[in-house]
Design a protein around this motif. Structure first.
Motif, PDB file in Angstrom:
ATOM      1  N   GLU A 103       0.833  -1.211   0.000  1.00 20.85           N
ATOM      2  CA  GLU A 103       0.000   0.000   0.000  1.00 20.85           C
ATOM      3  C   GLU A 103       0.864   1.256   0.000  1.00 20.85           C
ATOM      4  OE1 GLU A 103      -3.346   2.153   2.871  1.00 20.85           O
ATOM      5  OE2 GLU A 103      -2.794   0.051   3.190  1.00 20.85           O
ATOM      6  N   ARG A 104       1.961   1.231   0.734  1.00 24.73           N
ATOM      7  CA  ARG A 104       2.781   2.431   0.888  1.00 24.73           C
ATOM      8  C   ARG A 104       3.818   2.589  -0.211  1.00 24.73           C
ATOM      9  NH1 ARG A 104       4.720   1.046   5.213  1.00 24.73           N
ATOM     10  NH2 ARG A 104       6.952   0.801   4.893  1.00 24.73           N
ATOM     11  N   LEU A 105       4.436   1.461  -0.627  1.00 27.78           N
ATOM     12  CA  LEU A 105       5.553   1.517  -1.569  1.00 27.78           C
ATOM     13  C   LEU A 105       5.205   1.013  -2.955  1.00 27.78           C
ATOM     14  CD1 LEU A 105       8.277   0.031   0.840  1.00 27.78           C
ATOM     15  CD2 LEU A 105       7.797   2.448   0.407  1.00 27.78           C
ATOM     16  N   GLY A 106       4.178   0.171  -3.037  1.00 27.63           N
ATOM     17  CA  GLY A 106       3.810  -0.421  -4.314  1.00 27.63           C
ATOM     18  C   GLY A 106       4.138  -1.899  -4.355  1.00 27.63           C
ATOM     19  N   ALA A 107       3.388  -2.675  -5.119  1.00 22.26           N
ATOM     20  CA  ALA A 107       3.544  -4.130  -5.158  1.00 22.26           C
ATOM     21  C   ALA A 107       4.876  -4.555  -5.759  1.00 22.26           C
ATOM     22  CB  ALA A 107       2.394  -4.752  -5.944  1.00 22.26           C
ATOM     23  N   ALA A 108       5.460  -3.705  -6.649  1.00 29.01           N
ATOM     24  CA  ALA A 108       6.706  -4.076  -7.324  1.00 29.01           C
ATOM     25  C   ALA A 108       7.937  -3.524  -6.631  1.00 29.01           C
ATOM     26  CB  ALA A 108       6.668  -3.611  -8.781  1.00 29.01           C
ATOM     27  N   ASP A 109       7.766  -2.861  -5.493  1.00 28.11           N
ATOM     28  CA  ASP A 109       8.922  -2.319  -4.789  1.00 28.11           C
ATOM     29  C   ASP A 109       9.799  -3.450  -4.268  1.00 28.11           C
ATOM     30  OD1 ASP A 109      10.070   0.271  -3.388  1.00 28.11           O
ATOM     31  OD2 ASP A 109      10.068  -1.336  -1.889  1.00 28.11           O
ATOM     32  N   ALA A 110      11.114  -3.209  -4.251  1.00 28.30           N
ATOM     33  CA  ALA A 110      12.061  -4.243  -3.825  1.00 28.30           C
ATOM     34  C   ALA A 110      11.770  -4.729  -2.412  1.00 28.30           C
ATOM     35  CB  ALA A 110      13.487  -3.704  -3.915  1.00 28.30           C
ATOM     36  N   ALA A 111      11.430  -3.802  -1.504  1.00 27.70           N
ATOM     37  CA  ALA A 111      11.161  -4.192  -0.120  1.00 27.70           C
ATOM     38  C   ALA A 111       9.914  -5.065  -0.027  1.00 27.70           C
ATOM     39  CB  ALA A 111      11.016  -2.955   0.753  1.00 27.70           C
ATOM     40  N   THR A 112       8.887  -4.708  -0.797  1.00 30.20           N
ATOM     41  CA  THR A 112       7.652  -5.497  -0.795  1.00 30.20           C
ATOM     42  C   THR A 112       7.916  -6.908  -1.308  1.00 30.20           C
ATOM     43  OG1 THR A 112       6.424  -3.461  -1.267  1.00 30.20           O
ATOM     44  CG2 THR A 112       5.254  -5.542  -1.558  1.00 30.20           C
ATOM     45  N   LEU A 113       8.656  -7.022  -2.411  1.00 28.34           N
ATOM     46  CA  LEU A 113       8.945  -8.337  -2.988  1.00 28.34           C
ATOM     47  C   LEU A 113       9.821  -9.160  -2.046  1.00 28.34           C
ATOM     48  CD1 LEU A 113       9.574  -7.300  -6.700  1.00 28.34           C
ATOM     49  CD2 LEU A 113       7.574  -8.467  -5.760  1.00 28.34           C
ATOM     50  N   ASN A 114      10.744  -8.512  -1.350  1.00 32.41           N
ATOM     51  CA  ASN A 114      11.584  -9.235  -0.392  1.00 32.41           C
ATOM     52  C   ASN A 114      10.738  -9.827   0.725  1.00 32.41           C
ATOM     53  OD1 ASN A 114      14.000 -10.167   0.679  1.00 32.41           O
ATOM     54  ND2 ASN A 114      14.317  -8.328   1.901  1.00 32.41           N
ATOM     55  N   THR A 115       9.784  -9.050   1.229  1.00 27.83           N
ATOM     56  CA  THR A 115       8.909  -9.558   2.290  1.00 27.83           C
ATOM     57  C   THR A 115       8.048 -10.699   1.779  1.00 27.83           C
ATOM     58  OG1 THR A 115       8.869  -7.378   3.348  1.00 27.83           O
ATOM     59  CG2 THR A 115       7.117  -8.916   3.939  1.00 27.83           C
ATOM     60  N   ARG A 116       7.533 -10.578   0.550  1.00 27.99           N
ATOM     61  CA  ARG A 116       6.698 -11.649  -0.012  1.00 27.99           C
ATOM     62  C   ARG A 116       7.514 -12.928  -0.196  1.00 27.99           C
ATOM     63  NH1 ARG A 116       3.618  -9.946  -5.258  1.00 27.99           N
ATOM     64  NH2 ARG A 116       2.932 -12.119  -5.022  1.00 27.99           N
ATOM     65  N   ASN A 117       8.776 -12.785  -0.585  1.00 28.64           N
ATOM     66  CA  ASN A 117       9.624 -13.968  -0.738  1.00 28.64           C
ATOM     67  C   ASN A 117       9.807 -14.670   0.604  1.00 28.64           C
ATOM     68  OD1 ASN A 117      11.437 -15.068  -3.082  1.00 28.64           O
ATOM     69  ND2 ASN A 117      12.663 -15.288  -1.221  1.00 28.64           N
ATOM     70  N   CYS A 118      10.018 -13.882   1.653  1.00 31.07           N
ATOM     71  CA  CYS A 118      10.143 -14.473   2.995  1.00 31.07           C
ATOM     72  C   CYS A 118       8.824 -15.064   3.467  1.00 31.07           C
ATOM     73  CB  CYS A 118      10.640 -13.415   3.977  1.00 31.07           C
ATOM     74  SG  CYS A 118      12.326 -12.868   3.643  1.00 31.07           S
ATOM     75  N   LEU A 119       7.735 -14.433   3.080  1.00 25.45           N
ATOM     76  CA  LEU A 119       6.414 -14.970   3.409  1.00 25.45           C
ATOM     77  C   LEU A 119       6.234 -16.353   2.781  1.00 25.45           C
ATOM     78  CD1 LEU A 119       3.477 -14.756   4.404  1.00 25.45           C
ATOM     79  CD2 LEU A 119       2.968 -13.434   2.338  1.00 25.45           C
ATOM     80  N   ALA A 120       6.696 -16.510   1.538  1.00 25.71           N
ATOM     81  CA  ALA A 120       6.590 -17.813   0.880  1.00 25.71           C
ATOM     82  C   ALA A 120       7.363 -18.872   1.655  1.00 25.71           C
ATOM     83  CB  ALA A 120       7.105 -17.718  -0.562  1.00 25.71           C
ATOM     84  N   ARG A 121       8.515 -18.506   2.225  1.00 26.06           N
ATOM     85  CA  ARG A 121       9.290 -19.469   3.022  1.00 26.06           C
ATOM     86  C   ARG A 121       8.507 -19.901   4.260  1.00 26.06           C
ATOM     87  NH1 ARG A 121      14.640 -15.835   3.169  1.00 26.06           N
ATOM     88  NH2 ARG A 121      15.124 -15.813   0.939  1.00 26.06           N
ATOM     89  N   ALA A 122       7.845 -18.952   4.902  1.00 28.97           N
ATOM     90  CA  ALA A 122       7.060 -19.289   6.093  1.00 28.97           C
ATOM     91  C   ALA A 122       5.907 -20.220   5.742  1.00 28.97           C
ATOM     92  CB  ALA A 122       6.545 -18.013   6.750  1.00 28.97           C
TER      93      ALA A 122
END
Length: 916
Positions: free
Chosen positions: A511-530
């Motif tokens: 919401e704040r940075l955008g879906a394609a922002d590097a920080a957002t994608l990094n968090t989603r990648n870690c979410l996939a690991r969880a």
């Protein structure tokens, strides 16, 4: 110190004429030892009393320590029962002079001469005293009590060590015993005895002597909390004795037990630890303030704020490198202070017993816990608490600034700094609170690196709360701490908690940075690991592939971000049992990395190590070993033998050799690994424990089950203490211990261990997770080992059904259950069913691993045994020969599995019997 005590001139006991100023013309004081103060046994001082007693005769002994440590009590115990003892109050020039006049009289001086000398009109009072003491032919002891300022014992214009003042070394008949807060400034031949706190058990006996307020264990815990400080123990015991008999008035909530007192100690320090009606020297807080007053009188007023600052830190050694004089001067707390001046102030505080200095493992300052608490409750501290906390943040920030994250060389400093970082409290200054939040996060990073994940989680949560209050939830630091918290929750075996944290963070970032922002994608990648860790593989794969597509679109297909996701996809395929797919994905990652990185680059080393592990799992041991040997040589030459990357490769090689049953080679590598990890990471780091864990397994390979058990239990004890009972590594060790207990036929113990692991894993992962099903599989083996074959079969069938549904029919864990069930059917005397089950297992394993994988060959050998059970000997012999030839090609002629096949073939061929 009282004003009237400070009125005398230091050194006023005598000058060249030995004049005693301000003293009445006749002595009016008692010098008898106040033995009535010893109202009970003196606890915990036998060794110190014996040491002081041993130097009696021609000696000066000094008992030194801060106020409240019981110096006077020790002195009284030393002289109790001795016939000729003089006791002089040396807390001021006036009381000292008056007392020594009485000593001179009792030593045989003429009253007229004493009157004249002490009034300044008849020669030196000092020389008169010592002339008569030196002529005594009986043994005597002179106690100079409370000589906190040694200068009162010196002649005018001289130092106390010059030997021409009140304090001199007596002849063989005499002993001078001094009690003082000062540890320095004494004559060179003086024997100085520091008086420390009491050990917890002795402190407990002091409390129990005074009050019947609980058990010895509770008293010992309270003694430990009070640091064994005798005065604080006496105040606590007396308080509880009175509280027990107090009227139960409305609103009166006085603690009446040792446990309650300890629980409310910090909250109600002023009430519990101080007695405002007591004389100053019997009030803990005020007795230490007298020492600081003394330093101020000596021209060191900054000693007080420095002591207050030291008391702001945690109840732990304060490293000397933390006290940066530049930061302290800039803070305004110690204006103009330099490193040299700071050293003088610290030395002064040490000399009056308000802090100690230790040299190991680094130079550190120690403030007694009760002194620390007393400083925190002084009115001036309460008024300026935020200022002191702010300066603590400033010096800690400066101290951690040069420390490199992930560098083991920085860890010794981090171990010293961590208690003080963890003790940081809000300052009510947004900038400093944000700095404190950053310090908490860095401390958490360190804890995560060294395996202290429970502490890491706590620090991350505090960092998030403090950072949010200071700068808002959208600040980058808060987001970074939330992301790190997700990682540590996953590491702690709480993937569901990690998922919640990371999913919320990803939504905020999108919401704040955008879906394609590097920080957002990094968090989603870690979410996939969880999500992957919870066994929801389809959902995890979908998330990975979405992240991969975005990363390839935004950053390029060979970008570090895109390759990182591909690396995680390979892990997912491995978890799913698709080892071939995992290898293919890993080779894509490695090829891309090699195009842009040097061969010794950390990313390439990691990718090659991962590939070697996949080759190991696929049974291609020669390829895996060749990869690891080459990689180890490269890493040693480029990075050094003890670089963390090199040690990671060494661990992989040692584990492979253990699996290949090359026990001597494996043990050599594990021992090298253990020695290096201990030096680099410390004895309790997870990598060090992994090496010890591997050595414990080798004990079992060497038919040393007792050594194996001792090794596993030692590792488990450290893991439970440092990482927690539910940590994944702790549970792995516990499972290994349980399997060993089965081998040692201690089935009840083994089952207890397995069920404890099962409870933790079910709570963390749910009932059908791979790790949960693995424990249920082991419980079926326990039933089999006990001889309850029906229960074992039911257990294996239930696990197999759940594995087929949750993991899939071709997953390695499912295949293992197929094999174990077939073996159980054979053991139960059902050869027809066993043959069918083994054939199905071999068919599945051949599809997954290949016909000559080690696991497939073991299943083919078991099928040969089932054929022999059915009387189909020729068919069985052919099957054994085929397996033996394949094992000799792939495992080697000396491998234990090869030897076992050879023995079974011989038994069938030579004896005509069915092999086991």
């Amino acid at each position: 110190m009282h004003d009237e005590q400070r009125a005398g001139t230091p050194g006023g006991g005598g000058g060249p004429a030995g004049r005693a100023r301000g003293v009445p013309p006749a002595p009016l004081t008692s010098v008898a030892p106040p033995l009535k103060r010893l109202t009970g046994p003196v606890r915990g001082r036998a060794d110190l009393v014996a040491a002081v007693t041993a130097v009696r005769g021609g000696a000066v002994a000094v008992l030194c320590g801060a106020g409240g440590f019981g110096k006077t009590t020790v002195a009284l115990e030393v002289v109790r029962g001795l016939p000729d003892v003089w006791w002089v109050d040396a807390s001021s020039a006036g009381s000292l002079s008056a007392g020594l006049a009485e000593v001179a009289l009792q030593a045989g001086a003429d009253p007229t001469g004493v009157r004249a000398a002490w009034s300044g009109g008849g020669g030196s009072a000092i020389e008169l005293l010592w002339r008569h003491l030196d002529h005594l032919t009986r043994d005597w002891v002179l106690v100079l009590d409370g000589a906190d300022d040694p200068r009162v014992l010196a002649a005018d214009g001289h130092r106390v060590g010059d030997g021409n003042g009140w304090l001199r070394t007596p002849d063989a008949h005499g002993t001078i015993l001094v009690t003082s807060r000062a540890s320095a400034g004494w004559p060179p031949d003086a024997k100085v005895f520091p008086v420390r706190g009491l050990p917890p058990a002795d402190g407990a006996r002091v409390l129990l002597d005074l009050a019947d307020a609980g058990s010895a264990a509770d008293a010992e815990e309270l003694s430990r909390r009070l640091g064994g400080l005798p005065l604080a123990l006496r105040v606590a015991g007396s308080y509880l004795a009175v509280a027990a008999s107090a009227l139960a008035l409305p609103g009166l909530e006085a603690p009446t037990t040792f446990r309650d007192y300890r629980a409310r100690w910090e909250e109600r320090f002023a009430e519990l630890a101080d007695d405002e009606t007591a004389p100053a020297r019997e009030s803990p807080a005020r007795t230490w303030e007298m020492s600081v007053d003394l330093l101020a009188d000596r021209g060191r007023p900054q000693a007080r704020p420095l002591l207050r600052l030291l008391s702001t830190f945690a109840d732990a050694p304060v490293p000397a490198f933390l006290l940066d004089a530049t930061v302290l001067a800039e803070s305004g707390l110690l204006p103009g202070v330099t490193a040299a001046r700071l050293s003088v102030l610290l030395r002064a505080l040490q000399e009056v017993g308000l802090l100690d200095v230790v040299a190991e493992p680094a130079q550190c300052l120690l403030v007694h816990p009760v002194i620390r608490e007393a400083n925190r409750h002084r009115p001036d501290y309460a008024e300026h608490r935020a200022r002191y906390r702010g300066v603590a943040v400033d010096v800690l920030a400066r101290a951690v600034e040069p420390l490199v994250d992930g560098d083991p060389a920085a860890w010794p400093r981090w171990h010293l700094l961590l208690p003080h970082v963890a003790a940081l409290a809000p300052v009510d200054d947004p900038a400093r609170d944000l700095a404190a939040a950053a310090l908490l996060s860095r401390g958490a990073d360190f804890c995560a690196e060294v395996g202290r994940t429970a502490v890491a989680e706590s620090l991350y949560r505090r960092s998030i709360a403090l950072g949010t209050a200071a700068a808002g939830v959208d600040h980058w630091h808060v987001s970074s701490a939330r992301h790190a918290l997700g990682h540590v929750l996953k590491a702690r075996g709480d993937p569901a908690g990690a998922e919640r944290e990371l999913r919320a963070l990803a939504a905020d970032q999108a919401e704040r940075l955008g879906a394609a922002d590097a920080a957002t994608l990094n968090t989603r990648n870690c979410l996939a690991r969880a999500v992957q860790d919870q066994g929801r593989w389809d959902e995890a794969e979908a998330e990975y592939r979405q992240v991969l597509a975005e990363r390839e679109r935004v950053f390029g297909p060979t970008s570090p971000a895109a390759l990182s996701t591909r690396h995680d996809l390979a892990h997912l395929l491995e978890d799913r049992g698709d080892l071939a797919g995992a290898e293919a994905e890993q080779r894509v990652v490695l090829a891309a990395l090699r195009r842009r990185c040097a061969e010794h680059d950390a990313e390439v080393v990691s990718a090659r190590s991962r590939l070697a592990d996949l080759l190991r799992r696929r049974g291609r041991w020669d390829e895996a070993e060749a990869e690891l040997v080459d990689l180890l040589a490269l890493s040693r030459s480029v990075r050094g033998a003890e670089h963390p990357d090199t040690l990671g490769v060494l661990l992989g090689l040692a584990a492979l050799l253990r699996e290949r049953r090359r026990v001597d080679d494996a043990e050599r590598h594990y021992r090298d690994l253990l020695a290096a990890c201990t030096r680099v990471f410390g004895p309790e780091h997870p990598r060090t424990l992994t090496a010890r864990h591997g050595l414990a397994h080798l004990c079992q390979e060497r038919d040393d089950p007792a050594g194996a058990e001792a090794g596993h239990r030692a590792v488990l004890a450290i893991q439970e203490r440092t990482a927690g009972a539910g940590d994944p590594a702790t549970l792995r060790t516990r499972s290994c211990l349980a399997r060993l207990l089965v081998a040692r036929r201690r089935f009840a113990e083994a089952e207890r261990e397995f069920r404890a692991v099962l409870e933790h894993r079910e709570r963390a992962y749910g009932p059908r997770h791979l790790l949960v099903l693995a424990v249920r599989h082991q419980l079926a083996h326990v039933a089999e080992a006990r001889g309850d074959l029906a229960a074992a079969e039911a257990g294996h069938r239930a696990v197999l059904a759940d594995q087929s549904a949750a993991l899939g029919p071709l997953h390695p864990e499912t295949l293992m259950s197929h094999f174990c069930l077939a073996g159980l059917l054979r053991e139960r005397g059902r050869p027809v069913e066993a043959e069918a089950a083994f054939r199905a297992t071999v068919e599945l394993e051949t599809r997954v691993y290949g016909a000559e994988h080690a696991n497939t060959l073991v299943s083919r050998r078991s099928l040969a045994g089932a054929l022999a059970d059915l009387g189909r000997h020729e068919e069985a012999l052919d099957a054994y020969r085929e397996v033996l030839a394949a094992q000799e090609r792939t495992l080697g002629a000396d491998h234990p599995q090869t030897a076992r096949t050879r023995d079974q073939l011989a038994a069938l061929r030579d004896q005509g019997g069915a092999p086991a």
